[in-house]
Design an enzyme around this catalytic site. Structure first.
Site, PDB file in Angstrom:
ATOM      1  N   ASP A  90       0.844  -1.187   0.000  1.00 27.72           N
ATOM      2  CA  ASP A  90       0.000   0.000   0.000  1.00 27.72           C
ATOM      3  C   ASP A  90       0.885   1.244   0.000  1.00 27.72           C
ATOM      4  OD1 ASP A  90       0.902   0.186   2.591  1.00 27.72           O
ATOM      5  OD2 ASP A  90      -1.017  -0.266   3.523  1.00 27.72           O
ATOM      6  N   ASP A 282      -7.939  -7.457   2.160  1.00 25.84           N
ATOM      7  CA  ASP A 282      -6.863  -7.606   3.143  1.00 25.84           C
ATOM      8  C   ASP A 282      -7.373  -7.090   4.471  1.00 25.84           C
ATOM      9  OD1 ASP A 282      -5.235  -4.943   4.148  1.00 25.84           O
ATOM     10  OD2 ASP A 282      -6.373  -4.598   2.298  1.00 25.84           O
TER      11      ASP A 282
END
Length: 388
Positions: A90, A282
């Site tokens: 990310d 996630d």
């Protein structure tokens, strides 16, 4: 990267996502390895015991420690962590959001103070990609501007609604601007020979404002991202608002690209959002809950510390075939937890991650068979008793 939808059942999709390092069946849950390791587990656990095809690492944390240049010297995340399957990283935007007391967003990026040593740093759409090029992840996320959401936006007063609307509109404007900067920079870097095996996902913001989500989704779908993520949910809003927002934005997301719902979530959240067309998830929940003694089963959750498990000879879940359930009893795990034995963290994390990964397998099989609705009914029926 190649993505192909193989089967649909309503809006639910079963497909295959291929990166330079692995072939990933979707819908998929990605275990979170924030600092390059899933807590209490190593690469062998992830690869040989859990057969995880992809894990998530955090750009913010890897940038601050040990530093992306250090990771690059080891051959990127794959060489550093010895996990030779796929990594998604990310951008660090969520971590900046979660540390917002020490963070300031402006038109150029995000200024923040390190939680480690108090040093000041500035993330921009380009700099977070430069960090991810050094990490050499398979999937990179762009920088986005995240907004904290109230649990019930309908309960806000007129002034609060106006302030929230203004902040959401600013978030969408910034996120679109940063997305253009990121995709242009990525194309330039690839033209120079960098990141050729790396893929880039855009992130759709807009809070629970359907019009804002539509604007952001349509703008990002016009850009050549390899996949699209829905960000800015599971940040305080009630579940029903999350589900409604995902459902509202899906028609505006290109069906040919993988759809990733970031930071979600519970088993129920996963089932509900697969039904709405999400391909990737996630969350830290399975490992965080494991460390706190909450274990997932087909029938609900177990608080393993409870006294009623002291003499329990059964595995965590009699239907589970994980490493832990095939070897150890609830009574033994109760003892390990009460004794503060570190072994508990590993055994509990292996179980919870197996539960999540097996849930995804069951979901894929149900979609492929055209029986997702039946699967969902059975899923809820078995869990109707709540916590065991």
């Amino acid at each position: 990267m190649k993505f192909e939808v193989l089967k649909t059942d309503g809006n639910a999709r079963a497909g295959v996502l291929t990166t330079a390092h692995s072939v990933i069946q979707t819908p998929i849950f990605m275990p979170v390895g924030t600092v390059g390791a899933v807590k209490s587990l190593d690469a062998t656990d992830m690869r040989e015991i859990l057969d995880a095809k992809i894990i998530l690492a955090n750009t913010y944390h890897m940038y601050l420690r040990p530093g992306s240049r250090v990771v690059a010297e080891f051959g990127g995340l794959h060489g550093f962590c010895k996990f030779n399957r796929s990594f998604l990283t990310d951008s660090g935007g969520f971590q900046a959001f979660s540390l917002r007391a020490n963070t300031k967003n402006d038109e150029g990026g995000i200024k923040f103070k390190s939680h480690i040593d108090g040093s000041i740093h500035y993330f921009t759409p380009r700099s977070v990609l430069d960090t991810q090029y050094e990490l050499d992840s398979d999937i990179m996320m762009i920088l986005d501007d995240l907004v904290e959401l109230p649990r019930d936006p309908h309960a806000l007063g007129a002034d609060e609604k106006a302030r929230l609307k203004k902040r959401i509109d600013l978030s969408v404007t910034r996120t679109i601007k940063w997305a253009r900067e990121a995709i242009d920079y990525h194309k330039f870097k690839q033209s120079q020979g960098a990141g050729l095996d790396q893929n880039i996902f855009g992130i759709i913001q807009g809070g629970t404002d359907y019009d804002a989500r539509k604007i952001c989704a349509q703008a990002l779908c016009e850009m050549p991202f390899d996949g699209l993520a829905i960000g800015g949910l599971s940040v305080g809003e009630a579940n029903e608002h999350m589900y409604e927002t995902v459902e509202a934005v899906m028609p505006f997301i290109d069906a040919a690209r993988p759809r990733y719902l970031m930071g979600v979530g519970t088993p129920e959240d996963i089932v509900e959002n697969v039904q709405r067309g999400v391909d990737m998830f996630d969350c830290v929940m399975p490992t965080r809950n494991a460390r706190n003694g909450t274990l997932f089963t087909s029938f609900g959750k177990i608080a393993i510390k409870n006294a009623r498990f002291v003499n329990d000879h059964e595995p965590i879940d009699p239907e589970c075939e994980c490493y832990t359930c095939r070897r150890y009893s609830r009574g033994y795990l109760n003892h390990l937890f009460r004794a503060h034995e570190l072994t508990f963290f590993r055994l509990a994390s292996l179980h919870n991650l197996h539960y999540y990964l097996n849930l995804m397998k069951q979901i894929r099989e149900a979609i492929t068979a055209g029986k997702f609705s039946e699967f969902k009914r059975e899923f809820y029926a078995k869990r109707s008793g709540g916590e065991i």
